[in-house]
Structures are given as C-alpha cells and as structure tokens.
Design an enzyme around this catalytic site. Structure first.
Site, PDB file in Angstrom:
ATOM      1  N   THR A 175       0.805  -1.087  -0.163  1.00  0.00           N
ATOM      2  CA  THR A 175      -0.009  -0.665   0.082  1.00  0.00           C
ATOM      3  C   THR A 175       1.040   1.098  -0.361  1.00  0.00           C
ATOM      4  O   THR A 175       1.466   1.532   1.075  1.00  0.00           O
ATOM      5  CB  THR A 175      -0.896   0.017   1.571  1.00  0.00           C
ATOM      6  N   LYS A 184      -7.127   1.677  -3.899  1.00  0.00           N
ATOM      7  CA  LYS A 184      -6.872   1.965  -2.213  1.00  0.00           C
ATOM      8  C   LYS A 184      -6.774   2.005  -1.159  1.00  0.00           C
ATOM      9  O   LYS A 184      -7.432   2.535   0.248  1.00  0.00           O
ATOM     10  CB  LYS A 184      -5.058   0.720  -1.875  1.00  0.00           C
ATOM     11  N   LYS A 211      -0.014   5.490   8.046  1.00  0.00           N
ATOM     12  CA  LYS A 211       0.967   5.837   7.093  1.00  0.00           C
ATOM     13  C   LYS A 211      -0.333   5.896   5.479  1.00  0.00           C
ATOM     14  O   LYS A 211      -0.245   6.424   4.939  1.00  0.00           O
ATOM     15  CB  LYS A 211       1.878   4.334   6.709  1.00  0.00           C
TER      16      LYS A 211
HETATM   17  N1  LIG Z   1      -1.329  -6.956   7.314  1.00  0.00           N
HETATM   18  C1  LIG Z   1      -3.027  -6.832   6.515  1.00  0.00           C
HETATM   19  O1  LIG Z   1      -3.924  -7.245   7.365  1.00  0.00           O
HETATM   20  C2  LIG Z   1      -2.213  -5.866   5.265  1.00  0.00           C
HETATM   21  C3  LIG Z   1      -3.640  -5.813   4.693  1.00  0.00           C
HETATM   22  C4  LIG Z   1      -3.374  -5.336   3.272  1.00  0.00           C
HETATM   23  C5  LIG Z   1      -2.509  -4.541   2.456  1.00  0.00           C
HETATM   24  N2  LIG Z   1      -1.406  -4.316   3.478  1.00  0.00           N
HETATM   25  C6  LIG Z   1      -0.178  -3.460   3.212  1.00  0.00           C
HETATM   26  O2  LIG Z   1       0.610  -4.577   2.878  1.00  0.00           O
HETATM   27  C7  LIG Z   1       1.920  -4.099   2.876  1.00  0.00           C
HETATM   28  C8  LIG Z   1       2.822  -5.428   3.854  1.00  0.00           C
HETATM   29  O3  LIG Z   1       1.899  -5.018   5.178  1.00  0.00           O
HETATM   30  P1  LIG Z   1       2.061  -6.650   6.082  1.00  0.00           P
HETATM   31  O4  LIG Z   1       1.520  -6.383   6.851  1.00  0.00           O
HETATM   32  O5  LIG Z   1       2.690  -8.055   5.418  1.00  0.00           O
HETATM   33  O6  LIG Z   1       3.444  -6.299   6.599  1.00  0.00           O
HETATM   34  P2  LIG Z   1       5.420  -7.027   7.072  1.00  0.00           P
HETATM   35  O7  LIG Z   1       4.055  -8.143   8.233  1.00  0.00           O
HETATM   36  O8  LIG Z   1       5.668  -5.935   7.893  1.00  0.00           O
HETATM   37  O9  LIG Z   1       5.756  -7.469   5.826  1.00  0.00           O
HETATM   38  C9  LIG Z   1       6.519  -6.699   5.276  1.00  0.00           C
HETATM   39  C10 LIG Z   1       7.740  -7.416   4.806  1.00  0.00           C
HETATM   40  O10 LIG Z   1       8.721  -6.150   3.811  1.00  0.00           O
HETATM   41  C11 LIG Z   1      10.346  -7.018   4.233  1.00  0.00           C
HETATM   42  N3  LIG Z   1      10.966  -5.545   3.775  1.00  0.00           N
HETATM   43  C12 LIG Z   1      10.099  -4.202   4.656  1.00  0.00           C
HETATM   44  N4  LIG Z   1      11.335  -3.303   4.315  1.00  0.00           N
HETATM   45  C13 LIG Z   1      12.760  -4.045   3.583  1.00  0.00           C
HETATM   46  C14 LIG Z   1      13.439  -3.408   2.693  1.00  0.00           C
HETATM   47  N5  LIG Z   1      13.390  -2.112   2.564  1.00  0.00           N
HETATM   48  N6  LIG Z   1      14.138  -4.005   2.615  1.00  0.00           N
HETATM   49  C15 LIG Z   1      13.668  -6.072   2.747  1.00  0.00           C
HETATM   50  N7  LIG Z   1      12.757  -6.061   2.899  1.00  0.00           N
HETATM   51  C16 LIG Z   1      11.793  -5.471   3.436  1.00  0.00           C
HETATM   52  C17 LIG Z   1       9.563  -6.824   5.877  1.00  0.00           C
HETATM   53  O11 LIG Z   1      11.049  -7.819   5.987  1.00  0.00           O
HETATM   54  P3  LIG Z   1      11.515  -7.161   8.193  1.00  0.00           P
HETATM   55  O12 LIG Z   1      10.404  -8.725   8.540  1.00  0.00           O
HETATM   56  O13 LIG Z   1      12.919  -7.923   7.840  1.00  0.00           O
HETATM   57  O14 LIG Z   1      11.305  -6.337   8.094  1.00  0.00           O
HETATM   58  C18 LIG Z   1       8.754  -8.031   6.184  1.00  0.00           C
HETATM   59  O15 LIG Z   1       9.105  -9.117   6.045  1.00  0.00           O
HETATM   60  C19 LIG Z   1       2.159  -3.108   3.941  1.00  0.00           C
HETATM   61  O16 LIG Z   1       1.977  -1.918   3.124  1.00  0.00           O
HETATM   62  C20 LIG Z   1       0.566  -3.251   4.343  1.00  0.00           C
HETATM   63  O17 LIG Z   1       0.127  -1.356   4.582  1.00  0.00           O
HETATM   64  C21 LIG Z   1      -1.301  -5.486   4.910  1.00  0.00           C
END
Ligand SMILES: NC(=O)c1ccc[n+]([C@@H]2O[C@H](COP(=O)([O-])OP(=O)(O)OC[C@H]3O[C@@H](n4cnc5c(N)ncnc54)[C@H](OP(=O)(O)O)[C@@H]3O)[C@@H](O)[C@H]2O)c1
Length: 292
Positions: free
Chosen positions: A97, A172, A240
């Site tokens: 997102t 979104k 965010k």
């Molecule tokens: N969770 C939900 O319900 C949901 C629903 C719809 C959309 N989203 C969106 O989808 C995205 C991911 O959400 P999520 O809940 O899956 O978050 P998350 O669990 O924090 O997953 C993000 C992943 O990306 C990795 N990452 C981030 N920055 C990085 C970098 N610079 N280099 C390498 N790896 C990196 C992180 O690594 P590390 O673990 O090592 O930090 C983590 O494994 C976000 O933008 C969120 O707003 C989430």
C-alpha cells in the site's frame, strides 16, 4: 508450465500470498530483510536470493509487498534494486500500500528501460492472503495487466484493472478511508456495550448481521471481545495509509474530516506505544481516554 517469479517482502501478507504461487507450480525466488521470515517458503522449495538485484536477475515477474513507500523506493529504484537489474521485458508488480505518485515514477522509469510496472495493492487482510480471497486493484498499462492477470488470480478472487499507473493505490485509499470510519465505529460501539454492562460477543452476534455490519465489527470486533490486540494489520501501517490519503486529498483540494479524526485517534495510539499492535487496539485508546 510455471513461471519464474520473484517475491520481495515475506511478512504477514507476502508469505501466504507467495505460498499460493509456489503451490500453483511456479518457481519462486525470494528476498526479505529478515531471512527467517522466508523459511517456510524455502521449505516448500522457494530459492533464497541475497539481494533484490539477484531476484530481478532470476525472475520474469517480480512482486514486492513491503512496508511503506521508502521501502518500495529503496527496493525497486535503489542502487542495488530491482529496476536497475531487470532486463527489458520483465515485469515489476508492487503490492505494497503505497503512494500513487511513486507508482507513476516507477512506471515511468521502468518504461524508459523497456521494463513494465504495475501497482497492485490488496485488501482482505491476512485471512484473504491465507485463503487466496484478496481483492486486488491494479494500475498501469492494460497490456501488462493482461500478462499477469492469471498470476494475480492465484492470490485473489476479485482482481480488477483500475486504470493508469497509480490507479491501484487510489482505489486502495478509498478502501482505507472506509476502514477508518468502520473501525472507529466498531470500537465506539463495543466500548458502549462494555460500559452498559453487556457481553461484547453477544452484542456482535446481533449487530454483526445488522445495517451497520462490517468486516471491522465481525472480524476485529471479535478480537476486541477476546482482548486480542495482536497485529494482523499493524497500526503503524494504517497511520501510513491515512497519511497518504490525507495528503492526496489535500493535493486535490478537498477535505476528509472523518478520516482526519480517525487519523488523530491513531496518532494517539502511536504516542501510547501501540504502533506494532493491530488496528483493533484503538479500543485500548478509548479505555484510557475514559479512565478504564
Ligand atoms: N496486514 C494486512 O492486513 C494488510 C492488508 C492489506 C495491505 N497491507 C499492506 O501490505 C504491506 C505489507 O503488510 P504486512 O502486514 O505483510 O507487513 P509486514 O509483515 O511488516 O511485511 C513486510 C515485509 O517486507 C519486508 N521489508 C520491508 N522493507 C524491506 C526492505 N527495505 N528490504 C527488505 N525487506 C523489506 C519486511 O521485512 P522484515 O520483516 O525483516 O522487516 C517484511 O517481511 C503494507 O504496505 C501494508 O500496509 C497489509
């Protein structure tokens, strides 16, 4: 015959989404900041890469689902990033997102190199990711969308082309504005139930089928009732998202006072140290505000 697919970001959403692609018979090349978060994928046959560049070198289509826009900028446009190491003809699909303007920039820079790029954020939460029932909203060239539509259909059951680069993120934002209103309503409703001495689950049993029903009351509301504030969707990411929507509204010269209020509640949640809790932890802010 499977495709060579790259996947960067194996967190709450990325890991189950990527797992569906593996199980569908594709060859997966994965990278994440914390390698251990990719271990279940590697056990199922995904190949670990040591950098975004290595992912870009191996895969035909490269997906990213990271945290926030600066992560997307670093991983896709950075010095050792995906775009700089992708040959012409490859496709980059960012499912984070993120900001419409960043998607436009990625699409422009990609096009200059003969690479194609899409923004394809998702909604449906971790349950949608796990069950492959995500709604996926896609911006970019229609011809590029048509090339990856089958891959997206493995992860979601409502895949929609929304228009030019950035249109996925704009769609979104409409979703996040809706969630903001719904979660504040769900939290206030359940706090009212608590103060009136009612059982929260029993209240949800009734109003969860009523005119105010939403995923927030039926899903997150149940977790509030159980006192479960663990993250499936982090508060830090919701803040965010609201920041992006408010900035876009300001840029387009209109106001979103309801969203601005929800944002203020969540800034308070951040100030109270709840950034790594789930968005249902807004309930704790209401408890504190009301002397509980
Ligand atoms: N969770 C939900 O319900 C949901 C629903 C719809 C959309 N989203 C969106 O989808 C995205 C991911 O959400 P999520 O809940 O899956 O978050 P998350 O669990 O924090 O997953 C993000 C992943 O990306 C990795 N990452 C981030 N920055 C990085 C970098 N610079 N280099 C390498 N790896 C990196 C992180 O690594 P590390 O673990 O090592 O930090 C983590 O494994 C976000 O933008 C969120 O707003 C989430």
């Amino acid at each position: 015959m499977g495709k060579k697919i790259g996947w960067i970001g194996t967190g709450v959403m990325g890991s189950p989404m990527c797992m569906h692609l593996l199980k569908a018979g594709n060859e997966l090349f994965v990278f994440n900041r914390t390698k251990s978060k990719a271990s279940s994928l590697m056990e199922e046959g995904a190949a670990w890469c040591n950098s975004p560049a290595e992912v870009a070198g191996n895969a035909e289509v490269i997906f990213t689902i990271l945290g926030a826009p600066p992560d997307v900028e670093e991983i896709i446009l950075g010095r050792d990033g995906v775009l700089g190491n992708a040959d012409p003809g490859k496709i980059i699909v960012d499912m984070t997102t993120s900001e419409p303007a960043l998607a436009e920039r990625i699409a422009r820079d990609a096009s200059a190199k003969g690479v194609e790029a899409l923004d394809a954020p998702v909604t449906g939460g971790h349950v949608g990711a796990r069950e492959a029932t995500l709604a996926i909203m896609v911006g970019g060239e229609k011809e590029t969308f048509d090339k990856v539509r089958d891959i997206l259909n493995v992860m979601g059951n409502n895949v929609q082309y929304r228009g030019a680069a950035g249109a996925g993120h704009h769609t979104k934002m409409c979703n996040q504005i809706l969630v903001a209103g719904n979660i504040v309503g769900a939290v206030e409703s359940l706090f009212y139930a608590y103060k009136a001495g009612m059982d929260l689950n029993e209240v949800i049993d009734v109003i969860g089928t009523g005119s105010g029903a939403s995923a927030c009351i039926n899903g997150l509301g149940r977790r509030i009732a159980e006192g479960d504030f663990n993250p499936k969707f982090f508060i830090k990411y919701f803040v965010k998202d609201m920041g992006i929507a408010l900035a876009e509204a300001k840029r387009m010269n209109f106001s979103l006072p309801g969203l601005a209020l929800a944002n203020q509640f969540y800034i308070s949640a951040m100030a109270q140290g709840y950034e790594n809790l789930g968005i249902q932890a807004l309930y704790k802010v209401f408890e504190r505000m009301n002397g509980e």
